[in-house]
Design a protein around this motif. Structure first.
Motif, PDB file in Angstrom:
ATOM      1  N   GLU A  20      11.434 -16.469  10.091  1.00  0.00           N
ATOM      2  CA  GLU A  20      11.416 -15.597   8.915  1.00  0.00           C
ATOM      3  C   GLU A  20      12.773 -14.983   8.608  1.00  0.00           C
ATOM      4  O   GLU A  20      13.070 -14.648   7.456  1.00  0.00           O
ATOM      5  CB  GLU A  20      10.385 -14.484   9.085  1.00  0.00           C
ATOM      6  N   LYS A  63       8.302 -18.850   8.130  1.00  0.00           N
ATOM      7  CA  LYS A  63       7.994 -18.913   6.701  1.00  0.00           C
ATOM      8  C   LYS A  63       8.145 -20.347   6.229  1.00  0.00           C
ATOM      9  O   LYS A  63       8.839 -21.166   6.852  1.00  0.00           O
ATOM     10  CB  LYS A  63       8.905 -17.989   5.890  1.00  0.00           C
ATOM     11  N   GLU A  90       9.277 -17.980  -0.656  1.00  0.00           N
ATOM     12  CA  GLU A  90       8.005 -18.432  -0.085  1.00  0.00           C
ATOM     13  C   GLU A  90       6.809 -18.018  -0.913  1.00  0.00           C
ATOM     14  O   GLU A  90       5.884 -18.824  -1.132  1.00  0.00           O
ATOM     15  CB  GLU A  90       7.843 -17.907   1.339  1.00  0.00           C
ATOM     16  N   ARG A 128       0.026 -17.808   5.885  1.00  0.00           N
ATOM     17  CA  ARG A 128       1.122 -17.238   5.093  1.00  0.00           C
ATOM     18  C   ARG A 128       0.610 -16.688   3.762  1.00  0.00           C
ATOM     19  O   ARG A 128       1.125 -15.697   3.254  1.00  0.00           O
ATOM     20  CB  ARG A 128       2.213 -18.287   4.855  1.00  0.00           C
TER      21      ARG A 128
END
Length: 236
Positions: A20, A63, A90, A128
């Motif tokens: 991330e 991510k 993202e 996610r």
């Protein structure tokens, strides 16, 4: 029977992920400690910081930087396999992918297909989305579904033929099935460097789309169909 599936009802996909943040030091103190606890049994002699480059494989610490999809267009004896990719921030990748599912792949007969998708791609995308407060599309919301109602195909699972001890990588499977290798530039271990250090998202997109094509090729081979030729593959 796999041969009875309509290829036009299948959306093939692959995802690429990274940690991330670029550096372990960018994490909050709490997240550093949580990463230390999460990774301690996988690190061997490496420190939590040294192991951080591999954090992208966990949805809690990584991510998605690219989702590539592919689908068949069949017209008589002619066929095309079209690929396209979602990349950028993202949250926008996930929203665009969800929109694709809800707009074009919302019928019960339609399936998602990936290699090791049931263990990685599908749950990673779902986790996610939840982290970003994006309501799950029906194709990823498995709550209450019976096993035969889950709209997912996994070429790794198909290749296992019930042997749950076996893991076969995409690269190995394409090799033994005579399919052109998708790993001719970078591999998964290099995505972190190419994304954060080289800042070459275009290479990651190409890599991701080649993996998506490879998944479709494997399914064709499992069905006993001829694999795709270069002129049947269209990049959008």
């Amino acid at each position: 029977m796999i041969t009875k599936l309509n290829l036009e009802d299948i959306l093939f996909l692959d995802i690429e992920t990274v940690p991330e943040t670029q550096y372990f030091s960018d994490l909050t103190d709490t997240k550093k400690e949580l990463w230390n606890l999460k990774s301690k049994y996988q690190r061997n002699e490496l420190s939590a910081e040294e192991f951080y480059e591999r954090a992208g494989i966990w949805a809690e610490f990584g991510k998605i930087v690219c989702i590539s999809v592919g689908y068949f267009i069949l017209k008589g004896e002619n066929r095309q396999f079209r690929t396209t990719s979602f990349y950028g921030e993202e949250i926008n990748i996930l929203k665009d992918f969800k929109n694709l599912l809800e707009t074009h792949y919302n019928h019960p007969r339609q399936l998602l297909c990936a290699h090791n998708g049931k263990e990685f791609d599908f749950p990673y995308i779902a986790r996610r989305m939840i982290i970003h407060n994006i309501p799950l599309p029906s194709k990823l919301n498995l709550f209450g579904k019976k096993p035969w109602e889950v709209p997912h195909l996994d070429t790794l699972e198909l290749w296992k033929f019930g042997d749950y001890k076996n893991y076969t990588s995409l690269k190995l499977l394409t090799n033994i099935l005579g399919i052109p290798s998708p790993k001719d530039d970078i591999d998964g271990s290099e995505v972190y460097r190419v994304y954060y250090q080289d800042k070459q998202i275009d290479r990651i997109i190409v890599y991701c789309e080649k993996d998506t094509i490879a998944v479709a090729q494997i399914l064709l081979r499992l069905r006993g169909d001829a694999i795709l030729t270069d002129d049947e593959i269209i990049h959008i």
